[in-house]
Write an enzyme that holds these catalytic residues in place. Sequence first.
Site, PDB file in Angstrom:
ATOM      1  N   ASP A 163     -36.260 -59.319   3.045  1.00  0.00           N
ATOM      2  CA  ASP A 163     -36.109 -60.519   3.488  1.00  0.00           C
ATOM      3  C   ASP A 163     -35.189 -61.716   2.940  1.00  0.00           C
ATOM      4  O   ASP A 163     -34.364 -62.460   3.387  1.00  0.00           O
ATOM      5  CB  ASP A 163     -37.139 -60.839   2.270  1.00  0.00           C
ATOM      6  CG  ASP A 163     -38.482 -60.125   3.364  1.00  0.00           C
ATOM      7  OD1 ASP A 163     -38.644 -58.793   3.733  1.00  0.00           O
ATOM      8  OD2 ASP A 163     -39.595 -60.176   2.633  1.00  0.00           O
ATOM      9  N   GLU A 392     -43.861 -51.505  -6.739  1.00  0.00           N
ATOM     10  CA  GLU A 392     -42.770 -51.890  -5.920  1.00  0.00           C
ATOM     11  C   GLU A 392     -41.698 -51.882  -6.039  1.00  0.00           C
ATOM     12  O   GLU A 392     -40.727 -51.067  -4.785  1.00  0.00           O
ATOM     13  CB  GLU A 392     -42.907 -53.435  -5.090  1.00  0.00           C
ATOM     14  CG  GLU A 392     -42.704 -54.235  -3.859  1.00  0.00           C
ATOM     15  CD  GLU A 392     -42.660 -55.758  -3.279  1.00  0.00           C
ATOM     16  OE1 GLU A 392     -43.567 -56.050  -3.616  1.00  0.00           O
ATOM     17  OE2 GLU A 392     -42.881 -56.107  -1.817  1.00  0.00           O
TER      18      GLU A 392
END
Length: 425
Positions: A163, A392
């Site tokens: 992103d 993550e």
Amino acid sequence: MRQDLIEKARGVLARNDRGHYTVPTHGLYPFQWNWDSALSALGFSHFDEARAWREIETLFQHQWEDGEVPHIIFHEMNDGYFPGPDVWGTGRKIPTSGITQPAVTGFAVRRIHARARNKTMADANARALLPRIHAWHQWFYRNRDPEGTGLVSIIHPWESGRDNSIDWDNALARVPTEGVAPFKRRDVAHANPDHRPTDEEYRRYIWLVQHFRSFGWDNSKLHDASPFRMVDPGFNGILIRSCRDLADLAETLGENEIARESRAFSDRGIAAMETLWSDAYGQYLCLDRVTNELVESPSIGGLLAAFCPIPDHRAKAIASRILEIGKTVQYLVPSHDPAQPQFDGLRYWRGPVWLIVNYMIADGLLNAGQTDIVQRIVTDSIRLIEQSGFAEYYDPNTAEPCGGSSFTWTAAMVIEILKTEAAPA
Ligand code: DGY
């Protein structure tokens, strides 16, 4: 110890399992994400093949009529995430987002099929998925490569999965923010804001969503209408690998027309990938399709290209490049070159290590015979888990766990790595 890690990883998958799909993690990402699901299915396949097939089947139940497979499926309402269905406004009965994500499903399906213990179930599921995955690949080349170059564009940073990569900084700066409806971010309530994209980036992300919505999500128009059009070598490498794997799978299943077209996509893509190579950086770079210039930003996108069958001399060069980067960090592979001033070891895709990317790079380089660097990557990956659990992503020097915790695809990759030939010696 290894069995212990596998059991813990299975616990993470179980916690995030919603029966017919998994959420990436509780809180931060409460829906089904496209490439998360495909990669998570690899983890399930080692102990529950039916559940692995179900994950992918659920994803493809929400494929659009034009072939797109959206990046989020909003199965159940949850106001803990922004942007939700009202912002996307795609008008689907079960709401979805309107953009897509890296097309890793073709790879995952072939791998799960190839090693299946239940061959009858595998053949039936692969046969049903084959034309749908192929339709998605056709959708990419039709809508995201209008000039037939062999490489597709992403039109939103979220499509890359990376992103807030430094790769997008200049192009994203050209995206306006005027007219963006006021919003409240939810991600920063679940994760440390220093690990996440900035508010300024979010305003531009949302401008793009509103812009695409104003075209009624008509994919035949969105590529040319987007001020953000980027050719990402990592994204294309994943798509090309999936096309190649789908060709092999289609041949096995006697679907010759799908095999022929998939192989043509992949051959053309590999040839076109040469246009992204940079001798100066010793890796592939992104191409900005608006300015028609390579982006001087040595990120992991240019290394991830090794997931597809690039020429051997390129794979060797990528292996050397990773080896050099490895001299500057404790844990491979950082998502950006640590020598660059914009590198940030904690902030999402601007430096941290991600296990899914490690797995894909290692898999590609293993196929290319670059076994030394593969050993280092998988060893570092497992060291990160031992040190910091199933996060993550991780700081490549301190191993600090970042973003969400108890993360599905991280756990899936641990099972996959430890149960396959890529396991550390
Ligand atoms: C997020 O919300 O951070 C996702 O990466 C977008 O899909």
